[in-house]
Design an enzyme around this catalytic site. Sequence first.
Site, PDB file in Angstrom:
ATOM      1  N   ASP A 179      -7.388  -1.117   3.532  1.00  0.00           N
ATOM      2  CA  ASP A 179      -6.266  -2.162   3.303  1.00  0.00           C
ATOM      3  C   ASP A 179      -6.928  -3.778   3.866  1.00  0.00           C
ATOM      4  O   ASP A 179      -6.595  -4.770   3.498  1.00  0.00           O
ATOM      5  CB  ASP A 179      -4.899  -2.234   3.569  1.00  0.00           C
ATOM      6  CG  ASP A 179      -4.398  -1.005   3.042  1.00  0.00           C
ATOM      7  OD1 ASP A 179      -4.714  -0.812   1.824  1.00  0.00           O
ATOM      8  OD2 ASP A 179      -3.551  -0.251   3.749  1.00  0.00           O
ATOM      9  N   ASP A 236      -1.792  -0.857   5.946  1.00  0.00           N
ATOM     10  CA  ASP A 236      -1.936  -0.425   7.233  1.00  0.00           C
ATOM     11  C   ASP A 236      -3.133   0.032   7.712  1.00  0.00           C
ATOM     12  O   ASP A 236      -3.791   0.052   8.741  1.00  0.00           O
ATOM     13  CB  ASP A 236      -0.958   0.707   7.605  1.00  0.00           C
ATOM     14  CG  ASP A 236      -1.299   1.953   7.058  1.00  0.00           C
ATOM     15  OD1 ASP A 236      -1.566   1.846   5.613  1.00  0.00           O
ATOM     16  OD2 ASP A 236      -1.059   3.147   7.554  1.00  0.00           O
ATOM     17  N   ASP A 288       0.917  -1.097   0.062  1.00  0.00           N
ATOM     18  CA  ASP A 288       0.084   0.069  -0.032  1.00  0.00           C
ATOM     19  C   ASP A 288       0.908   0.984  -0.186  1.00  0.00           C
ATOM     20  O   ASP A 288       2.092   1.163   0.472  1.00  0.00           O
ATOM     21  CB  ASP A 288      -0.952  -0.118   1.194  1.00  0.00           C
ATOM     22  CG  ASP A 288      -1.628   1.191   1.434  1.00  0.00           C
ATOM     23  OD1 ASP A 288      -2.241   1.800   0.640  1.00  0.00           O
ATOM     24  OD2 ASP A 288      -1.525   1.825   2.664  1.00  0.00           O
TER      25      ASP A 288
END
Lengths: 66, 817
Positions: free
Chosen positions: B709, B705, B518
């Site tokens: 996600d 995180d 991410d």
Amino acid sequence: MEIIYLLIPIAIILVSVALWAFFWSVRQGQFDDLESPAHRILFEDDEQLIPDDARPAKDDKQDHKS
Amino acid sequence: MSVQRTQALAPCFHCGLPVPPGTDYTTIIGGEQKSMCCPGCQAVAQTIVDGGLDGFYRHRDASATTMDSRISSEAHLADELALYDSEAIQAEFVRHTGDEQAEAMLVIEGITCAACVWLLEHHLSQQPGVSQFSVNMTNHRARLVWDPSQTKLSKLFGEVLRIGYKAHPFHPNREEQLLEQENKRAIRRLGVAGVGMMQVMMMAIALYAGALQDMEARFVEFIRWSSLILATPVVLYSARPFFLTAFRDLKTRQLSMDVPVSIAIGGAYLASVWATIMNTGEVYFDSVTMFTFFLLIGRYIEMQARHRTGKAGNALLDLLPASATLLEEGREKMVPATELKPGDVVLVRPGHTLPADGIILEGSSAVDESALTGEYLPISKNIDDPVVGGTINVEHPLKIRITDVGPNTRLSAIVGLLDRAHAEKPVTARIADRVARYFVLAVLITSATVAGSWYFISPEDAFWITLSVLVVTCPCALGLATPTALTAATGTLRQQGLLITRGHVLEGLASATHIIFDKTGTLTEGNLSIQQMQPARELNSINPYSIAAALEQASEHPIARAFHPYFQIPSVNTRVKVNAGVEGEVEGVRYRIGKPSYAAELYQGVTPDQPDHERQWLLLSDDQGPLAWFALDDQIRKDAAFTLNVLKRLGLKVGMLTGDDSSAAARVADELGIETVKQGVSPDQKLAYINELQSNGASVIMVGDGINDIPVLAGARTSIAMGSATDLAKTSADAVLISSELERLALALMVARKTRMVIRENLSWALLYNLVALPLAAMGFIAPYMAAVGMSASSLIVVGNAMRLSRLPRIRRKLRE
């Protein structure tokens, strides 16, 4: 050697007592936190218990952690 | 506060963040002046010192969490906490135990080390009316026993806050009660196995010594019976989980490692019982108990790691506020957030979290939606715009009409996606289970053949020879091969800051083909910082940083927060204009900072061109003209480039998935050399992308995180959450990178590959041993004591080989090359 006829049963009884105590302590929650007690013993929160004449001199108290 | 200037740039004594230059918040601790980074930390430190608890600073081994400055506005907080005095709310977590005592279970936020536990317990126990307060460091729960007639609960909550922690009521859900029971049961099983093993081992030594010195048969028989009594609880109680799973697997026609383990434990135990009763043959009680104990240790460690991440209790606790300000006929009323209904009108002050989904009735403000989208810049919202529960109002008060509550909210929808992803996750068979399948079949077939053949050769020996075949092939080494290696590697990685919570992680890491990151908060730090300052004209006496910081001090906007470290001088008449900038007076001069067009209005001139178009630039101006440009950007983590290089060298394909659709994403990818980039994707698009990769045979590691996600973390074969992630993200990931240092990922990957190698070595050794011993036993050449020695030796070799994984230097050196 005949003594083992007495000693081994005693040992087995002691083991069962120990296991009972262990189960009791688990039920009491004594094993819930296995981390902080290891550190707790190092905490100096007993200052008021030290008699005045046994206290170290003021100037050797340099153990501050920054 | 104090006259003496403390040295700049020293870290805050309380929380460890850098002290902004020029600020002066100090507290005298242990006779020395210590500098703090903000009034919040200072207030906390002062409370700690005033309570005589400055020992906290000597005991701790991790910095405390930063206190937001909200703590200084106590009157406002008291309002919010007063909610906890209402009977209706207390009914959920407070139990009255008679004789004027009440008991409450709380979850404490912000505990970083054992000294925090010490501090909390001592501070709270000093409060009047509190008779007991104990904090559990493992799950951050606290038990409070107090006298409600002497102290109000809200006051005690306030005291927790005053020393820098946050308390929430703890409502255990069904799942957590089950976890606790599972934990207690596992400890009891381990204890019984340990005590039993030690006792049986003593008896075994007596038997071995007796065999050499010709002990009288009646004593041998007595000792064997005693061993039988001691080993029985170990097999029937401690080893039960193995039997249960083996039975379940057999019913579903699968052969897992638990099947040979159960055959070994059960078979050796029954044979020993038979030998004891009939007074013939050999007993193997010592091997049975030791084997059970070792396997249980491995399972216990794995289980503890799994429980550790789910500790904070209610998973949505962090995201939704406990209370909301309800507007009823123009009057404000604090109510629990759970009591809101669609149609209610609530007031959300700046800095507060929205309690539910709704539509703005009055006001305009910027809303921080990072929890949902991962985007750290707030989005400006006006009347009639929809807003989402769990997001944070940043700038101005908002009046909101609630449209959806509870399970209908957007936040709940994401959590729902998580469940779906979990269900669809590809099941990975463990290598040991694959081996076990063939092994069990081979052993059973061989034993049957041996029994059949010997029945024709000499029927009276058939039983004992078949038994020795089963004992020799006892899959101790095979059973220990994988768990010992996994336990050693898990322990090593935990010391290195990667907490593994599910069993398949090491194999997933070792066999991974893709690693997907991410962006915000994972590859980057996840907050804005000032990257560059460019003066627009000759500077006067005051540093532009100080002017900018003075103007931005009042705001909690992420852009403003980037300036907070530079705060030195105050500003007056500060006014914030949403989506434009801030205006105020510093030392008698009016300044503006913000969008170039907004800042240019002050001097009524031309808006200058910004230095480049790649980053976000803010303009600072006074009434004479532009003063300085500030470039703001989200910083890429320092070790990101190095880690990605190592990962590529290890043969992985690196990709990036981000909800951000600005040019910033492309720049981060460019700078780090990432080829596969998907930007502007929603949580379910992320999940779809990963699923597509996996259905094409890729083995994916996902690192992320945020709340956005979570579905993709749950759906990836192996997922890793950053240590700074929300609790919900941590619980849905397979492993947590506690230190948030990306470099550890590369290390973990190498350890995982080495683990896979060690497991293969172990399995080959165990199979080799069995292949040699089996024909000998089948022909009746192996005496039972030889079988026992061989069994122990092969187990020890396997354990020793696994222990090599706890030595890191060589792996480290390889990483650096």
